[in-house]
Scaffold this motif. Structure first.
Motif, PDB file in Angstrom:
ATOM      1  N   ILE A   1     -28.608 -24.056  25.725  1.00 49.70           N
ATOM      2  CA  ILE A   1     -27.276 -23.741  25.204  1.00 49.70           C
ATOM      3  C   ILE A   1     -26.482 -25.043  25.090  1.00 49.70           C
ATOM      4  O   ILE A   1     -26.650 -25.943  25.931  1.00 49.70           O
ATOM      5  CB  ILE A   1     -26.555 -22.718  26.125  1.00 49.70           C
ATOM      6  N   PRO A   2     -25.659 -25.206  24.063  1.00 50.57           N
ATOM      7  CA  PRO A   2     -24.963 -26.488  23.874  1.00 50.57           C
ATOM      8  C   PRO A   2     -24.152 -26.934  25.089  1.00 50.57           C
ATOM      9  O   PRO A   2     -24.328 -28.027  25.605  1.00 50.57           O
ATOM     10  CB  PRO A   2     -24.065 -26.229  22.661  1.00 50.57           C
ATOM     11  N   ARG A   3     -23.242 -26.054  25.526  1.00 53.46           N
ATOM     12  CA  ARG A   3     -22.379 -26.402  26.662  1.00 53.46           C
ATOM     13  C   ARG A   3     -22.194 -25.181  27.548  1.00 53.46           C
ATOM     14  O   ARG A   3     -22.393 -24.046  27.118  1.00 53.46           O
ATOM     15  CB  ARG A   3     -21.015 -26.914  26.181  1.00 53.46           C
ATOM     16  N   LEU A   4     -21.768 -25.425  28.772  1.00 56.07           N
ATOM     17  CA  LEU A   4     -21.554 -24.343  29.732  1.00 56.07           C
ATOM     18  C   LEU A   4     -20.081 -24.291  30.106  1.00 56.07           C
ATOM     19  O   LEU A   4     -19.692 -24.665  31.207  1.00 56.07           O
ATOM     20  CB  LEU A   4     -22.414 -24.565  30.987  1.00 56.07           C
ATOM     21  N   ASN A   5     -19.266 -23.814  29.167  1.00 46.54           N
ATOM     22  CA  ASN A   5     -17.848 -23.699  29.454  1.00 46.54           C
ATOM     23  C   ASN A   5     -17.472 -22.237  29.704  1.00 46.54           C
ATOM     24  O   ASN A   5     -18.013 -21.623  30.592  1.00 46.54           O
ATOM     25  CB  ASN A   5     -17.033 -24.353  28.342  1.00 46.54           C
ATOM     26  N   SER A   6     -16.607 -21.645  28.876  1.00 45.50           N
ATOM     27  CA  SER A   6     -16.066 -20.340  29.239  1.00 45.50           C
ATOM     28  C   SER A   6     -16.400 -19.204  28.283  1.00 45.50           C
ATOM     29  O   SER A   6     -15.890 -18.106  28.441  1.00 45.50           O
ATOM     30  CB  SER A   6     -14.536 -20.438  29.348  1.00 45.50           C
TER      31      SER A   6
END
Length: 410
Positions: free
Chosen positions: A12-17
Protein backbone atom coordinates in the motif's frame (compact mmCIF):
# COMPACT_ATOMS: atom_id res chain seq x y z
CA UNK A 1 0.23 -25.87 4.91
CA UNK A 2 0.73 -24.89 8.55
CA UNK A 3 -0.58 -21.45 9.51
CA UNK A 4 2.87 -20.51 10.80
CA UNK A 5 4.22 -21.05 7.27
CA UNK A 6 1.84 -18.50 5.75
CA UNK A 7 3.38 -15.09 5.02
CA UNK A 8 1.08 -12.48 3.50
CA UNK A 9 2.70 -9.43 1.95
CA UNK A 10 0.37 -6.41 1.68
CA UNK A 11 1.45 -3.48 -0.48
CA UNK A 12 0.00 0.00 0.00
CA UNK A 13 1.41 3.47 -0.80
CA UNK A 14 1.14 4.97 2.68
CA UNK A 15 -0.27 4.08 6.08
CA UNK A 16 -2.16 7.16 7.14
CA UNK A 17 -5.87 7.47 7.95
CA UNK A 18 -7.86 6.22 4.95
CA UNK A 19 -10.12 3.21 4.70
CA UNK A 20 -7.61 1.17 2.67
CA UNK A 21 -4.92 1.88 5.25
CA UNK A 22 -7.06 0.89 8.19
CA UNK A 23 -8.16 -2.29 6.40
CA UNK A 24 -4.49 -3.13 5.85
CA UNK A 25 -3.93 -2.84 9.59
CA UNK A 26 -6.99 -4.93 10.41
CA UNK A 27 -5.88 -7.76 8.12
CA UNK A 28 -2.37 -7.66 9.58
CA UNK A 29 -3.92 -7.99 13.04
CA UNK A 30 -6.01 -10.96 11.93
CA UNK A 31 -3.06 -12.75 10.36
CA UNK A 32 -0.88 -12.46 13.43
CA UNK A 33 -3.73 -13.58 15.70
CA UNK A 34 -3.97 -16.91 13.84
CA UNK A 35 -0.20 -17.40 13.87
CA UNK A 36 0.59 -16.33 10.31
CA UNK A 37 3.09 -13.61 9.43
CA UNK A 38 2.01 -10.17 8.19
CA UNK A 39 4.34 -7.93 6.19
CA UNK A 40 3.38 -4.53 4.83
CA UNK A 41 5.41 -2.78 2.14
CA UNK A 42 4.75 0.96 2.22
CA UNK A 43 6.36 4.39 2.32
CA UNK A 44 5.27 4.66 5.95
CA UNK A 45 2.68 6.65 7.87
CA UNK A 46 1.21 6.94 11.31
CA UNK A 47 -0.40 3.48 11.25
CA UNK A 48 2.98 1.83 10.71
CA UNK A 49 3.60 1.60 14.45
CA UNK A 50 0.20 -0.06 14.88
CA UNK A 51 1.19 -2.74 12.35
CA UNK A 52 4.30 -3.47 14.39
CA UNK A 53 2.37 -3.42 17.67
CA UNK A 54 0.04 -6.04 16.19
CA UNK A 55 3.03 -8.28 15.50
CA UNK A 56 3.46 -7.46 11.83
CA UNK A 57 6.47 -6.02 10.05
CA UNK A 58 6.71 -2.85 7.97
CA UNK A 59 9.21 -2.60 5.11
CA UNK A 60 9.65 0.86 3.67
CA UNK A 61 9.85 1.27 -0.08
CA UNK A 62 8.91 4.23 -2.34
CA UNK A 63 5.79 2.42 -3.60
CA UNK A 64 3.62 5.56 -3.75
CA UNK A 65 5.58 6.84 -6.72
CA UNK A 66 3.95 6.76 -10.16
CA UNK A 67 7.29 7.27 -11.88
CA UNK A 68 7.65 4.40 -14.39
CA UNK A 69 11.34 3.95 -13.57
CA UNK A 70 10.56 3.69 -9.86
CA UNK A 71 7.69 1.26 -10.52
CA UNK A 72 10.00 -1.00 -12.55
CA UNK A 73 12.74 -0.82 -9.90
CA UNK A 74 10.20 -1.82 -7.26
CA UNK A 75 9.47 -5.05 -9.12
CA UNK A 76 12.94 -6.32 -8.28
CA UNK A 77 12.78 -5.00 -4.71
CA UNK A 78 9.41 -6.58 -3.97
CA UNK A 79 10.48 -9.82 -5.62
CA UNK A 80 13.50 -9.91 -3.28
CA UNK A 81 11.22 -9.34 -0.27
CA UNK A 82 8.93 -12.17 -1.40
CA UNK A 83 11.93 -14.47 -1.73
CA UNK A 84 13.74 -13.40 1.46
CA UNK A 85 10.66 -13.57 3.68
CA UNK A 86 9.11 -16.60 2.01
CA UNK A 87 5.91 -14.71 1.21
CA UNK A 88 3.15 -17.09 0.17
CA UNK A 89 0.66 -14.48 -1.08
CA UNK A 90 0.81 -10.84 -2.20
CA UNK A 91 -2.11 -8.45 -1.67
CA UNK A 92 -1.98 -5.05 -3.44
CA UNK A 93 -4.23 -2.13 -2.52
CA UNK A 94 -3.34 0.64 -4.98
CA UNK A 95 -2.50 0.92 -8.65
CA UNK A 96 1.12 2.04 -8.86
CA UNK A 97 2.42 -0.46 -6.28
CA UNK A 98 0.08 -3.10 -7.70
CA UNK A 99 1.98 -3.00 -11.00
CA UNK A 100 5.25 -3.74 -9.23
CA UNK A 101 3.65 -6.33 -6.95
CA UNK A 102 1.90 -8.10 -9.83
CA UNK A 103 5.08 -8.76 -11.79
CA UNK A 104 7.05 -9.62 -8.65
CA UNK A 105 4.39 -12.12 -7.54
CA UNK A 106 4.17 -13.67 -10.99
CA UNK A 107 7.96 -13.89 -11.15
CA UNK A 108 8.05 -15.74 -7.83
CA UNK A 109 5.00 -17.86 -8.60
CA UNK A 110 2.86 -16.79 -5.64
CA UNK A 111 -0.85 -15.88 -5.67
CA UNK A 112 -1.73 -12.24 -6.26
CA UNK A 113 -4.79 -10.53 -4.72
CA UNK A 114 -6.02 -6.98 -5.24
CA UNK A 115 -8.60 -4.84 -3.49
CA UNK A 116 -10.38 -2.37 -5.77
CA UNK A 117 -10.68 0.41 -3.18
CA UNK A 118 -11.81 3.26 -5.44
CA UNK A 119 -13.90 4.16 -8.45
CA UNK A 120 -10.71 5.39 -10.18
CA UNK A 121 -12.41 8.16 -12.13
CA UNK A 122 -11.67 8.29 -15.85
CA UNK A 123 -11.18 11.18 -18.30
CA UNK A 124 -14.05 11.66 -20.71
CA UNK A 125 -11.93 12.01 -23.84
CA UNK A 126 -9.90 9.50 -25.77
CA UNK A 127 -7.08 8.53 -25.80
CA UNK A 128 -6.77 9.62 -22.16
CA UNK A 129 -9.74 7.47 -21.11
CA UNK A 130 -8.20 4.33 -22.61
CA UNK A 131 -4.82 5.06 -21.02
CA UNK A 132 -6.34 5.62 -17.58
CA UNK A 133 -8.49 2.49 -17.93
CA UNK A 134 -5.41 0.45 -18.82
CA UNK A 135 -3.58 1.84 -15.78
CA UNK A 136 -6.51 0.96 -13.50
CA UNK A 137 -6.90 -2.49 -15.02
CA UNK A 138 -4.01 -3.79 -12.91
CA UNK A 139 -6.45 -3.78 -9.97
CA UNK A 140 -8.63 -6.29 -11.84
CA UNK A 141 -5.79 -8.67 -12.66
CA UNK A 142 -5.56 -10.45 -9.33
CA UNK A 143 -6.15 -14.17 -8.94
CA UNK A 144 -8.89 -12.81 -6.70
CA UNK A 145 -10.21 -9.26 -6.90
CA UNK A 146 -11.87 -7.91 -3.76
CA UNK A 147 -14.56 -5.27 -4.30
CA UNK A 148 -15.60 -3.34 -1.20
CA UNK A 149 -19.21 -2.97 -2.38
CA UNK A 150 -21.57 -4.41 -4.99
CA UNK A 151 -21.37 -1.03 -6.69
CA UNK A 152 -17.63 -1.58 -7.20
CA UNK A 153 -18.16 -5.21 -8.15
CA UNK A 154 -20.45 -4.12 -10.97
CA UNK A 155 -18.01 -1.40 -12.02
CA UNK A 156 -15.18 -3.97 -12.27
CA UNK A 157 -17.32 -6.25 -14.41
CA UNK A 158 -18.35 -3.43 -16.75
CA UNK A 159 -15.01 -1.70 -17.02
CA UNK A 160 -12.64 -4.67 -17.11
CA UNK A 161 -14.88 -7.62 -18.04
CA UNK A 162 -13.63 -9.48 -14.97
CA UNK A 163 -15.65 -12.62 -14.32
CA UNK A 164 -17.51 -13.38 -11.10
CA UNK A 165 -15.25 -16.38 -10.61
CA UNK A 166 -12.48 -13.98 -9.51
CA UNK A 167 -14.41 -11.11 -7.89
CA UNK A 168 -15.36 -11.27 -4.21
CA UNK A 169 -17.49 -8.53 -2.61
CA UNK A 170 -16.26 -7.89 0.93
CA UNK A 171 -17.60 -4.89 2.78
CA UNK A 172 -15.28 -2.89 4.97
CA UNK A 173 -15.94 -3.44 8.63
CA UNK A 174 -16.12 -1.30 11.72
CA UNK A 175 -13.95 -2.15 14.71
CA UNK A 176 -16.54 -2.35 17.49
CA UNK A 177 -13.91 -2.01 20.22
CA UNK A 178 -12.53 1.24 18.80
CA UNK A 179 -15.86 2.69 17.67
CA UNK A 180 -17.68 2.09 20.95
CA UNK A 181 -19.95 4.84 22.33
CA UNK A 182 -19.80 3.30 25.79
CA UNK A 183 -16.07 4.02 26.01
CA UNK A 184 -16.45 7.74 25.31
CA UNK A 185 -16.80 9.97 28.35
CA UNK A 186 -18.73 13.26 28.43
CA UNK A 187 -15.42 14.90 29.30
CA UNK A 188 -13.89 13.66 26.03
CA UNK A 189 -16.85 15.01 24.05
CA UNK A 190 -16.58 18.36 25.82
CA UNK A 191 -12.87 18.52 25.02
CA UNK A 192 -13.59 17.85 21.35
CA UNK A 193 -16.18 20.63 21.27
CA UNK A 194 -13.66 22.97 22.90
CA UNK A 195 -11.07 22.09 20.22
CA UNK A 196 -13.61 22.98 17.57
CA UNK A 197 -14.66 26.17 19.32
CA UNK A 198 -18.17 24.78 19.62
CA UNK A 199 -20.51 25.11 22.58
CA UNK A 200 -21.85 21.79 23.88
CA UNK A 201 -25.38 23.12 23.38
CA UNK A 202 -24.76 23.93 19.72
CA UNK A 203 -26.13 21.63 17.02
CA UNK A 204 -23.15 20.31 15.08
CA UNK A 205 -22.98 19.15 11.47
CA UNK A 206 -19.75 17.22 10.89
CA UNK A 207 -18.31 16.62 7.41
CA UNK A 208 -15.24 14.43 8.13
CA UNK A 209 -14.12 13.94 4.53
CA UNK A 210 -10.89 15.23 3.01
CA UNK A 211 -11.30 18.89 2.10
CA UNK A 212 -11.36 18.76 -1.69
CA UNK A 213 -13.60 19.91 -4.57
CA UNK A 214 -14.34 16.23 -5.22
CA UNK A 215 -15.84 15.81 -1.74
CA UNK A 216 -18.31 18.68 -1.83
CA UNK A 217 -17.65 21.17 0.97
CA UNK A 218 -19.07 23.85 -1.31
CA UNK A 219 -22.33 21.91 -1.57
CA UNK A 220 -22.54 21.93 2.23
CA UNK A 221 -22.00 25.68 2.40
CA UNK A 222 -24.70 26.30 -0.22
CA UNK A 223 -27.12 24.00 1.62
CA UNK A 224 -26.54 25.70 4.98
CA UNK A 225 -27.06 29.09 3.34
CA UNK A 226 -30.58 27.94 2.40
CA UNK A 227 -31.59 27.01 5.96
CA UNK A 228 -34.00 29.29 7.78
CA UNK A 229 -32.96 31.60 10.63
CA UNK A 230 -34.38 29.25 13.29
CA UNK A 231 -32.25 26.32 12.11
CA UNK A 232 -29.15 28.48 11.81
CA UNK A 233 -29.51 29.58 15.43
CA UNK A 234 -26.92 27.65 17.46
CA UNK A 235 -25.77 25.74 14.37
CA UNK A 236 -22.13 24.90 13.72
CA UNK A 237 -20.76 23.14 10.63
CA UNK A 238 -17.37 21.53 11.25
CA UNK A 239 -14.97 20.88 8.34
CA UNK A 240 -11.80 19.19 9.64
CA UNK A 241 -8.42 19.20 7.91
CA UNK A 242 -7.83 22.54 6.13
CA UNK A 243 -4.08 22.12 6.70
CA UNK A 244 -4.20 19.06 4.42
CA UNK A 245 -6.04 20.83 1.59
CA UNK A 246 -4.77 23.07 -1.20
CA UNK A 247 -4.56 26.75 -0.18
CA UNK A 248 -6.50 27.84 -3.27
CA UNK A 249 -9.49 25.67 -2.40
CA UNK A 250 -9.45 26.80 1.23
CA UNK A 251 -9.41 30.42 0.06
CA UNK A 252 -12.37 29.71 -2.23
CA UNK A 253 -14.34 28.13 0.63
CA UNK A 254 -13.56 31.01 2.98
CA UNK A 255 -14.65 33.50 0.34
CA UNK A 256 -17.99 31.75 -0.14
CA UNK A 257 -18.50 31.37 3.62
CA UNK A 258 -18.06 35.14 3.96
CA UNK A 259 -20.35 35.92 1.04
CA UNK A 260 -23.10 33.72 2.50
CA UNK A 261 -22.76 35.30 5.93
CA UNK A 262 -21.82 31.98 7.53
CA UNK A 263 -18.62 33.05 9.25
CA UNK A 264 -20.03 32.22 12.68
CA UNK A 265 -21.47 28.89 11.53
CA UNK A 266 -18.95 27.13 9.27
CA UNK A 267 -15.72 26.27 11.06
CA UNK A 268 -12.53 25.01 9.44
CA UNK A 269 -10.78 23.05 12.18
CA UNK A 270 -7.58 20.95 12.34
CA UNK A 271 -7.63 17.31 11.22
CA UNK A 272 -9.42 15.11 13.73
CA UNK A 273 -7.68 11.88 14.76
CA UNK A 274 -10.21 10.72 17.34
CA UNK A 275 -13.21 10.02 15.15
CA UNK A 276 -15.30 8.06 17.70
CA UNK A 277 -15.40 11.15 19.92
CA UNK A 278 -16.04 13.40 16.93
CA UNK A 279 -19.16 11.47 15.91
CA UNK A 280 -20.54 11.67 19.45
CA UNK A 281 -19.90 15.43 19.46
CA UNK A 282 -21.95 15.79 16.25
CA UNK A 283 -25.72 15.90 15.78
CA UNK A 284 -25.45 14.74 12.17
CA UNK A 285 -22.57 13.63 9.94
CA UNK A 286 -22.20 13.85 6.18
CA UNK A 287 -20.74 10.55 5.05
CA UNK A 288 -18.43 10.69 2.06
CA UNK A 289 -18.40 12.65 -1.16
CA UNK A 290 -21.43 14.68 -2.20
CA UNK A 291 -19.99 14.98 -5.72
CA UNK A 292 -18.79 11.56 -6.88
CA UNK A 293 -19.94 8.06 -5.98
CA UNK A 294 -17.96 6.58 -3.10
CA UNK A 295 -16.58 3.08 -3.61
CA UNK A 296 -17.78 2.18 -0.12
CA UNK A 297 -18.03 5.21 2.15
CA UNK A 298 -16.16 4.47 5.38
CA UNK A 299 -17.36 7.58 7.22
CA UNK A 300 -20.98 6.58 6.63
CA UNK A 301 -20.59 3.33 8.58
CA UNK A 302 -18.42 4.98 11.22
CA UNK A 303 -21.09 7.58 11.94
CA UNK A 304 -23.88 5.00 12.10
CA UNK A 305 -21.74 2.75 14.29
CA UNK A 306 -21.44 5.59 16.78
CA UNK A 307 -25.17 6.26 16.60
CA UNK A 308 -24.84 9.50 14.67
CA UNK A 309 -27.47 10.23 11.97
CA UNK A 310 -25.84 10.33 8.56
CA UNK A 311 -26.51 11.99 5.20
CA UNK A 312 -24.81 10.48 2.16
CA UNK A 313 -24.74 10.39 -1.63
CA UNK A 314 -27.35 8.01 -3.04
CA UNK A 315 -24.90 6.95 -5.75
CA UNK A 316 -22.18 4.48 -4.84
CA UNK A 317 -21.38 2.42 -1.77
CA UNK A 318 -23.37 4.36 0.88
CA UNK A 319 -26.60 3.23 -0.81
CA UNK A 320 -25.67 -0.25 0.47
CA UNK A 321 -24.90 0.84 4.03
CA UNK A 322 -27.32 3.65 4.92
CA UNK A 323 -30.96 2.81 5.63
CA UNK A 324 -32.75 5.72 3.98
CA UNK A 325 -35.90 7.08 5.60
CA UNK A 326 -37.90 7.11 2.36
CA UNK A 327 -36.91 3.50 1.61
CA UNK A 328 -37.36 1.79 5.01
CA UNK A 329 -39.68 4.11 6.93
CA UNK A 330 -39.46 6.17 10.11
CA UNK A 331 -39.11 3.14 12.38
CA UNK A 332 -36.04 1.66 10.66
CA UNK A 333 -34.03 4.44 9.01
CA UNK A 334 -30.47 5.37 9.99
CA UNK A 335 -30.02 8.35 7.69
CA UNK A 336 -30.84 10.01 4.41
CA UNK A 337 -29.58 9.41 0.88
CA UNK A 338 -29.58 12.40 -1.46
CA UNK A 339 -28.70 13.05 -5.14
CA UNK A 340 -25.12 14.22 -5.82
CA UNK A 341 -24.28 17.91 -6.10
CA UNK A 342 -27.69 18.90 -4.76
CA UNK A 343 -27.62 21.58 -2.03
CA UNK A 344 -31.43 21.77 -2.00
CA UNK A 345 -31.76 18.07 -1.15
CA UNK A 346 -28.97 18.39 1.42
CA UNK A 347 -30.74 21.34 3.07
CA UNK A 348 -33.95 19.28 3.36
CA UNK A 349 -32.03 16.33 4.89
CA UNK A 350 -30.22 18.63 7.32
CA UNK A 351 -33.53 20.10 8.45
CA UNK A 352 -34.87 16.59 9.14
CA UNK A 353 -31.75 15.55 11.02
CA UNK A 354 -31.57 18.69 13.12
CA UNK A 355 -35.29 18.46 13.95
CA UNK A 356 -35.11 15.00 15.56
CA UNK A 357 -36.43 14.93 19.11
CA UNK A 358 -34.22 13.48 21.87
CA UNK A 359 -36.38 10.34 21.90
CA UNK A 360 -36.17 9.93 18.12
CA UNK A 361 -32.43 10.44 18.23
CA UNK A 362 -32.02 7.83 20.97
CA UNK A 363 -33.98 5.24 18.98
CA UNK A 364 -31.98 6.02 15.84
CA UNK A 365 -28.72 5.68 17.78
CA UNK A 366 -29.65 2.19 18.94
CA UNK A 367 -30.78 0.84 15.58
CA UNK A 368 -27.95 2.48 13.61
CA UNK A 369 -25.28 0.81 15.72
CA UNK A 370 -27.10 -2.53 15.61
CA UNK A 371 -27.36 -2.26 11.80
CA UNK A 372 -23.63 -1.64 11.39
CA UNK A 373 -22.47 -4.21 13.94
CA UNK A 374 -24.65 -6.86 12.30
CA UNK A 375 -23.67 -6.30 8.67
CA UNK A 376 -20.46 -4.27 8.61
CA UNK A 377 -18.28 -5.38 11.50
CA UNK A 378 -14.50 -5.68 11.23
CA UNK A 379 -14.35 -9.32 12.29
CA UNK A 380 -16.62 -10.35 9.41
CA UNK A 381 -14.43 -8.39 6.98
CA UNK A 382 -11.36 -10.15 8.36
CA UNK A 383 -12.98 -13.58 8.10
CA UNK A 384 -14.12 -12.97 4.53
CA UNK A 385 -10.68 -11.70 3.47
CA UNK A 386 -8.88 -14.62 5.11
CA UNK A 387 -11.30 -16.91 3.29
CA UNK A 388 -10.08 -15.43 0.00
CA UNK A 389 -6.52 -16.24 1.02
CA UNK A 390 -7.69 -19.76 1.92
CA UNK A 391 -9.09 -20.24 -1.60
CA UNK A 392 -5.66 -19.61 -3.08
CA UNK A 393 -3.47 -21.22 -0.44
CA UNK A 394 -5.61 -24.22 0.48
CA UNK A 395 -5.47 -23.47 4.21
CA UNK A 396 -7.86 -22.62 7.06
CA UNK A 397 -7.06 -19.06 8.14
CA UNK A 398 -10.73 -18.07 8.26
CA UNK A 399 -11.74 -21.14 10.26
CA UNK A 400 -9.12 -20.46 12.93
CA UNK A 401 -9.98 -16.77 13.10
CA UNK A 402 -13.67 -17.63 13.57
CA UNK A 403 -12.70 -19.80 16.54
CA UNK A 404 -10.73 -16.94 18.06
CA UNK A 405 -13.67 -14.55 17.66
CA UNK A 406 -16.07 -17.09 19.15
CA UNK A 407 -13.82 -17.74 22.15
CA UNK A 408 -13.41 -14.01 22.76
CA UNK A 409 -17.19 -13.57 22.85
CA UNK A 410 -17.71 -16.25 25.51
Amino acid sequence: MNLSDIVVLQVIPRLNSGGAERTTLEIAQALTRVGAKAIVVTEGGRLADDICTAGGEVIKLPVASKNPIRIIANIWKIRKIIRDYGATLVHARSRAPAISAFFAARWQGVPFVTTYHSTYSQPRREPFKSIKNFYSSIMARGDRVIANSHFIGNLIAQRHQTGNDRVRVIYRGLDSTYFDPEKITPKAVAAMCAQWGVDENDRVVLFPSRISPTKGQMVVIEAVAQLGPALKQGLKVVLPGPELATPDYIALLQQRIGQAGLGDIVKLVPECRNMPVAYLAADVAIGGSLIRPEAFGRTAIEAQGMGCPVIANQEGGPAETVLDEDAVGVDAFTGWLIPPENPVALAVALEKALSLTPAERARLRTRARAHIMTRFNADQMRIDTLAVYDELLGCDLAVFYKKIVKQASL
